[in-house]
Design a protein around this motif. Structure first.
Motif: not given
Length: 714
Positions: A59-60, A63, A83, A91, A95
């Motif tokens: 996610w970093d 995303n 994450a 979030v 999302d």
């Protein structure tokens, strides 16, 4: 369905080691792991691999944007995000609406994460499966003992026989165990439309924009008869497309109705065009009724949409103009029209219901979607008496339906749901247009002749291309604006020898020769006309198949230009008549058949043969009743003028009747006989090129005969 894609950011040890543990745990649980190189590689993997059941990513690094791109391809595909740099507080609500679950990079948690992924995968598969198919899979897994039909008992009986065991091994265990009895109550009833069968039909109706849908297990031939039996009571008049499938002409022989024919146009290639706009008007129908014995105002109309060669109508015009209680669009060849905007306003289920009318659409699910042969659907918009309709349905439906066919019909609908289904149809259209352009490119670059495509000059716009009176490419002398459109998926290849308007050139290559060459090289043509070949770019046609067809066409040009011997180019044809073909070369064969076509002036003959209908002496139903009573005899084809036909006569291609039971050829309609005689003469001159003509037979002396009614049917 066990492939997981991992998009990792392994620049740090604290991320790499937890992913390594998870990889090992997922493999222990039976998953296969794929590592796309980048975002584009991942999206291609999802697009091209239907067995992918989840995506894991960092996610970093990727995303929300990546989630949205994945969702465009498959809205319900499970997504898992690791994450660390961002907390869950980062979030957004947006999302959380996406199908994504969050994990943290931590050692020792791989077992728990893999269990959650397994649970999500099971939920994903459960969501994918439509209701009847899900119930059928569940029943098969339960392995119950049954003391009912079918007698092979899930394949057990086959395995008791050497021949049976070979059959069992070929088709497989699940095929046998899914062939079950209608007595299995938990699956409901196809005939009563109950239980999972009812849920399946409701699921199909939602998918295909219908108010009510029915699954049919014996093809659209049966679906057409069901609709006709309900919509046209005995003694009523039926308005029917003369370009109809023979299942509908068989309906006329089964039902005591009076047919009034809507007459389509035809071009020199033998391609059936549309019924002109004027034919649908009240004034035109009044004239037809007046000139048809015992006819009254029609209660029902049947239109072929699309035609065999891919011509769609402006169905909105037909729905609003035709003054009948119900309209049936026989759309056997186009079950995909609800899944691309280019077909809007060109199909039976397009748009909303029409006040005061019932609209039916029958579709062969198996033809251009992914279903077993015989899988078909009836869609309805408007008010019907469902109990009475179901009586007509049961008249034609077996009490022992094959559940594999039923489940494949429902699964075909499941495949078309959402973005994934639309992507399949978009892909078909794109591949067909690319193929069309490639043929035109090769033609422009070719030394000498090459094949052409039946289409307008400009096909850059993704559309159903309109036929209009300003252009000649379509070859129809009478065409209306905003009425007929060519489906890009139906690709008609043209061979040299004839212009679109029917002018025969000095030399030519009849398409039947190309068709036989392609068959020798493992490519089957859908339909072969005099100088045209039809190919269907269904969702099952991939780039490899398209390239193989291109290669085979270019190979044919090479062997034709070298003028090789028939026995080397067409060995199967040579085996049919070795003495005849032993010294014949491919160009000699082509020019010989082309000379016969020129001698008979095929284009003019076809125009005239379909310009005047034979005289209707009695209805198809009454004529068939006379035949089954034994009041018929064989008659030489050459003596058909003045005789009343007992059976329909229908040449393939295109599979459209030229004479119906109860009709009589007169001097005015003699071109119909001349057309049939020409087809027979080509077959007599060149072994292996006989035309399949339903209703015309060869007797023991090799002469062509037909069945006519005694005393001329009077």
């Amino acid at each position: 369905m066990n492939i997981i894609a991992i998009m990792s950011d392994v620049s740090a040890y604290f991320k790499e080691e937890p992913l390594r543990e998870l990889h090992e745990e997922l493999e222990r649980q039976g998953f296969r792991i794929a590592y796309p190189k980048d975002r584009a590689d991942l999206l291609k993997l999802i697009e091209n691999n239907a067995r992918l059941c989840g995506v894991i990513f960092d996610w970093d690094k990727y995303n929300l944007e990546l989630c949205e791109e994945i969702s465009q391809l498959n809205k319900i595909l499970p997504i898992y995000a690791f994450a660390n740099s961002y907390s869950t507080l980062d979030v957004t609500m947006n999302d959380l609406r996406l199908n994504v679950r969050f994990f943290e990079y931590a050692l020792g948690t791989s077992g728990d994460i893999a269990t959650k992924i397994r649970q999500s995968t099971d939920d994903y598969i459960d969501t994918l499966l439509p209701p009847l198919t899900k119930a059928l899979f569940k029943y098969v897994k339960e392995e119950k003992y049954t003391f009912c039909t079918p007698g092979h008992m899930g394949g057990t009986a086959f395995e008791k026989s050497p021949a049976g065991s070979l059959f069992f091994d070929f088709f497989g265990e699940n095929t046998m165990r899914a062939d079950i009895s209608i007595s299995v109550s938990e699956l409901g009833s196809l005939l009563d439309h109950s239980g999972p069968h009812k849920e399946a039909e409701e699921y199909i109706a939602r998918t295909f924009n219908a108010e009510r849908s029915y699954i049919v297990t014996n093809g659209t031939s049966t679906a057409n008869k069901i609709v006709g039996m309900y919509s046209s009571p005995a003694g009523s008049t039926l308005l029917i497309d003369r370009n109809c499938h023979k299942s509908l002409t068989h309906l006329l022989m089964m039902s005591n109705v009076v047919p009034v024919y809507l007459r389509p146009t035809r071009n020199a290639y033998g391609i059936l065009g549309g019924i002109p706009k004027e034919e649908f008007t009240r004034a035109s129908i009044e004239e037809k009724v007046k000139n048809t014995p015992n006819a009254t105002w029609p209660v029902h109309a049947v239109i072929t949409n699309s035609t065999y060669d891919g011509l769609f109508y402006n169905t909105d015009y037909i729905k609003q103009t035709l003054d009948v209680k119900s309209i049936h669009f026989d759309s056997a060849w186009v079950p995909y029209t609800n899944f691309h905007p280019i077909y809007a306003g060109k199909s039976g289920m397009s748009g909303e219901r029409v006040p005061g009318k019932v609209i039916y659409e029958t579709q062969s699910t198996h033809k251009l979607l992914a279903a077993f042969s015989q899988a078909s659907m009836i869609h309805v918009k408007g008010d019907i008496n469902e109990r009475t309709f179901n009586e007509a349905y049961m008249m034609h439906t077996t009490t022992s339906p094959h559940y594999g066919i039923v489940a494949s019909t429902e699964t075909a609908a499941a495949m078309m749901k959402g973005n994934a289904g639309k992507r399949l149809i978009y892909g078909s259209i794109d591949r067909a247009i690319r193929f069309r352009k490639e043929i035109r490119r090769l033609r422009a670059e070719s030394d000498g002749w090459f094949f052409d495509v039946w289409q307008p000059d400009n096909i850059d716009e993704v559309a159903c291309w309109p036929l209009n009176p300003r252009n000649e490419w379509h070859g129809f002398s009478k065409i209306d604006n905003d009425h007929m459109y060519l489906d890009p998926i139906k690709v008609t290849i043209l061979t040299p020898g004839m212009s679109p308007m029917g002018t025969l050139e000095d030399t030519g290559i009849p398409a039947s020769i190309v068709s036989k060459y392609l068959d020798e090289h493992g490519i089957i043509v859908e339909k072969t006309g005099p100088y045209n070949l039809l190919f269907l770019f269904s969702i099952g046609i991939d780039k490899t198949k398209a390239l193989s067809l291109l290669r085979a066409l270019t190979d044919f040009k090479r062997v034709y230009d070298l003028n090789l011997r028939v026995k080397n180019v067409l060995p199967s044809l040579y085996q049919e008549a070795p003495e005849f073909y032993k010294d014949v070369r491919i160009q000699d064969l082509a020019q010989g058949i082309h000379a016969l076509v020129k001698h008979h002036n095929l284009p003019d003959l076809m125009y005239r043969a379909f310009d005047v209908l034979p005289q209707m002496v009695m209805t198809p139903h009454d004529a068939f009743q006379e035949e089954v009573r034994g009041n018929a005899h064989e008659c030489p084809l050459d003596d058909l003028i003045g005789k009343v036909n007992a059976n329909m006569i229908l040449p393939y291609p295109p599979g459209v009747p030229v004479i119906m039971p109860g009709e009589m050829l007169t001097e005015e309609s003699r071109p119909v006989l001349s057309f049939l005689q020409m087809l027979c003469e080509i077959g007599a001159h060149y072994p292996g090129f006989e035309t399949d003509i339903h209703g015309v037979y060869r007797d023991d002396d090799g002469k062509y005969v037909v069945s006519v009614l005694n005393d001329g049917g009077a």
